[in-house]
Design a protein around this motif. Structure first.
Motif, PDB file in Angstrom:
ATOM      1  N   LEU A 234     -26.351   3.354 -66.794  1.00 46.71           N
ATOM      2  CA  LEU A 234     -26.644   4.118 -65.567  1.00 46.71           C
ATOM      3  C   LEU A 234     -27.052   5.591 -65.570  1.00 46.71           C
ATOM      4  CD1 LEU A 234     -24.774   2.227 -62.852  1.00 46.71           C
ATOM      5  CD2 LEU A 234     -27.173   2.686 -62.927  1.00 46.71           C
TER       6      LEU A 234
ATOM      7  N   LEU B  60     -30.305   5.922 -67.262  1.00 51.15           N
ATOM      8  CA  LEU B  60     -31.309   5.330 -66.126  1.00 51.15           C
ATOM      9  C   LEU B  60     -31.477   6.390 -65.251  1.00 51.15           C
ATOM     10  CD1 LEU B  60     -30.227   1.489 -66.211  1.00 51.15           C
ATOM     11  CD2 LEU B  60     -32.138   2.658 -67.429  1.00 51.15           C
ATOM     12  N   LEU B  61     -30.444   6.836 -64.524  1.00 54.64           N
ATOM     13  CA  LEU B  61     -30.599   7.807 -63.480  1.00 54.64           C
ATOM     14  C   LEU B  61     -31.553   9.091 -63.830  1.00 54.64           C
ATOM     15  CD1 LEU B  61     -27.134   7.870 -61.941  1.00 54.64           C
ATOM     16  CD2 LEU B  61     -29.140   6.783 -61.016  1.00 54.64           C
TER      17      LEU B  61
ATOM     18  N   VAL C 240     -26.363   4.064 -56.886  1.00 55.18           N
ATOM     19  CA  VAL C 240     -27.573   4.186 -56.892  1.00 55.18           C
ATOM     20  C   VAL C 240     -28.198   4.155 -55.295  1.00 55.18           C
ATOM     21  CG1 VAL C 240     -29.960   3.751 -57.736  1.00 55.18           C
ATOM     22  CG2 VAL C 240     -28.008   3.520 -59.188  1.00 55.18           C
TER      23      VAL C 240
ATOM     24  N   THR D 148     -34.005   1.458 -61.329  1.00 53.47           N
ATOM     25  CA  THR D 148     -32.620   1.599 -62.048  1.00 53.47           C
ATOM     26  C   THR D 148     -31.811   0.541 -61.826  1.00 53.47           C
ATOM     27  OG1 THR D 148     -32.998   4.098 -61.771  1.00 53.47           O
ATOM     28  CG2 THR D 148     -30.734   3.145 -62.512  1.00 53.47           C
TER      29      THR D 148
ATOM     30  N   PHE E   1     -35.186   7.169 -64.345  1.00 60.79           N
ATOM     31  CA  PHE E   1     -35.850   6.698 -63.312  1.00 60.79           C
ATOM     32  C   PHE E   1     -35.415   6.971 -62.026  1.00 60.79           C
ATOM     33  CE2 PHE E   1     -35.590   3.045 -66.586  1.00 60.79           C
ATOM     34  CZ  PHE E   1     -37.041   3.246 -66.880  1.00 60.79           C
TER      35      PHE E   1
END
Lengths: 252, 265
Positions: free
Chosen positions: B119, B122-123, B209, B132, B126
């Motif tokens: 995560l 990915l944050l 998210v 994400t 994306f």
């Protein structure tokens, strides 16, 4: 049905644990005439299964060659039908679908495949279980299916690898008689591997003795057909041939 | 009490799937009892009736349904993609020794990195969004499917493809008619595990998210100080998964295993 020719066939393994080469099969040559029933006997580890697996195309020979009807054998193919000791039926297919598998793979229309499979199942009295799954059948019935599945594909030679070793003694005799009957009616070419000398002499026209990877002896079986157990257990020729083969196996 | 028990038996007999709920009865009763004597203040430890009332209210307003739909849809899309990637890769790894040698160490490495561990990066890549979340689910679902498929392919007895080849099947037909059906019980197990992990990963992703979904609802409720809604989220997650797993996935797994003769009845 065509002639099978095996010429100076060898299969050598390398054993990495012992660091040496092991010959499973050494310079084996044989010829099986069309319509002939040949049995190969020998103690376990003598190379008889290796021989069958080579002819079936499951293994690559180290040297030598195999010719079926003059054509060299490369890999498994429908010209050589195989019957396995463990039956090798597809558990997710019905009995009928198992028997129809070969014809279907060769592109026959579905209805025709099923009709054909049904005819072959009738041959061994199993039409009534056509829509059952293999696991619902006894071992003996499963192997009957295994045999007709190979037959229904009309191979040029039938390779049978200790097919009746896993069933009980009673059923085994019935299956042997059934195979003898099918052979007498249709005369397919058969190579039959077994460690059971009685079985080999009962079924075959010729018994080949294999030991330590080499062909040791060839014993013709000039016993009249049809062959059935009640007659043969009384037959002196049969008993003498079994005794002779047995002593040859034990001496090898 | 006796009449109640008799009723329950009648119920289970006529609707056997209800038996899944039986073990929850004592749990629910103890929850009720603890809430009733107010050991903890109700704002910390809500009463089951309050949870039910608020749950019905949220469902009535359409919030619960909408969030649930978002979550389930995300899981379905992510799982479908994960299966679409994992299944063929699993077949490849199971069938080819070379693919097995080269890919297996990589697979073990990436499998060890938990979905959530991705995560942070990915944050950065994306941002806070659907991409994400989808990545996390696809990643989570893919590995169990892939690993179990490869395992299943390798567990197919050698004689079966041999028999098929000797009956005239081409390599492609052997894969289609023998390898895939032979590996199917393992494939179903992989999908079952994958969906289970994916469901959990989804909620985690939504908490961090999310802009909607059950996970988002729970985290949002915490911000608003409504423990009741957090508990509603927990109950919904558990109930939904229990139903999907025990009514759909587990019977499917059993059915394939039985049919294939791998499970004794």
């Amino acid at each position: 049905m065509k002639e099978l020719l095996v010429e100076r066939l060898s299969k050598i393994y390398f054993d990495p644990d012992r660091g040496e080469r092991i010959a499973a099969l050494e310079e084996v040559s044989l010829r099986i005439a069309p319509g002939e029933f040949v049995a190969v006997v020998g103690p376990s580890g003598c190379g008889k299964s290796t021989l069958l697996n080579l002819i079936a195309g499951f293994l690559e020979p180290t040297s030598g060659r195999i010719l079926l009807d003059g054509r060299p054998v490369r890999g498994p193919g429908p010209d050589r039908g195989v019957v396995f000791q463990s039956y090798a039926l597809f558990p997710w297919k019905t009995v009928l679908e198992n028997v129809a598998f070969g014809p279907r793979m060769r592109g026959l229309p579905k209805a025709e495949c099923h009709a054909k499979a049904m005819r072959y199942l009738e041959l061994v009295g199993l039409a009534h279980v056509a829509h059952r799954y293999p696991r619902e059948l006894s071992g003996g019935m499963q192997q009957r299916v295994g045999v007709v599945r190979a037959l229904a594909n009309e191979p040029e030679i039938l390779l049978m690898d200790e097919p009746f070793a896993a069933v009980d003694a009673q059923t085994r005799m019935t299956l042997q008689e059934e195979l003898a009957r099918i052979y007498e009616e249709r005369r397919p070419t058969i190579l039959f591997v077994t460690h059971d000398v009685n079985e080999a002499v009962f079924l075959a026209d010729r018994v080949l003795l294999l030991s330590k990877g080499r062909l040791r002896e060839e014993i013709p079986v000039p016993i009249a057909r049809p062959r059935r157990w009640p007659r043969l257990v009384e037959d002196d020729d049969f008993k003498a041939l079994v005794a002779r083969t047995l002593s040859a196996v034990r001496a090898a | 009490m006796e009449r109640l028990a008799a009723r329950w038996l009648w119920f289970v007999e006529h609707w056997p799937r209800a038996a899944v709920f039986a073990p929850f009865v004592p749990l629910l009763l103890s929850w009720w009892a603890v809430a009733e004597i107010e050991i903890f203040p109700p704002a910390f430890f809500p009463h089951p009736l309050e949870v039910l009332r608020r749950g019905v209210e949220l469902a009535y307003k359409g919030v619960l349904g909408a969030y649930l739909e978002d979550s389930v849809l995300r899981l379905a899309v992510g799982a479908a993609a994960g299966i679409a990637v994992g299944l063929p890769l699993g077949l490849l790894v199971g069938l080819s020794d070379r693919a097995h040698r080269t890919l297996w160490p990589l697979l073990l490495f990436f499998q060890a990195i938990g979905d959530i561990a991705w995560l942070p990066i990915l944050l950065v890549w994306f941002g806070f969004g659907l991409t994400t979340m989808t990545f996390v689910i696809v990643y989570t679902v893919m590995f169990p499917v892939l690993m179990n498929t490869a395992l299943g392919v390798r567990a197919v007895p050698e004689v079966l493809p041999r028999a098929a080849l000797s009956l005239g099947a081409s390599r492609a037909r052997v894969i289609l008619e023998v390898v895939v059906p032979g590996a199917l019980p393992n494939i179903v197990t992989g999908i079952r595990n994958g969906l289970g992990f994916g469901w959990r990963a989804l909620v985690a992703a939504e908490i961090i998210v999310g802009t909607s979904g059950i996970g988002f609802m729970m985290f949002d409720a915490r911000r608003a100080g409504s423990v009741t809604e957090v508990v509603i989220g927990l109950v919904v997650l558990g109930v939904l998964w229990s139903i999907v797993d025990s009514w759909i996935l587990a019977p499917l797994e059993r059915a394939t295993g039985e049919r294939w003769g791998l499970v004794a009845r």
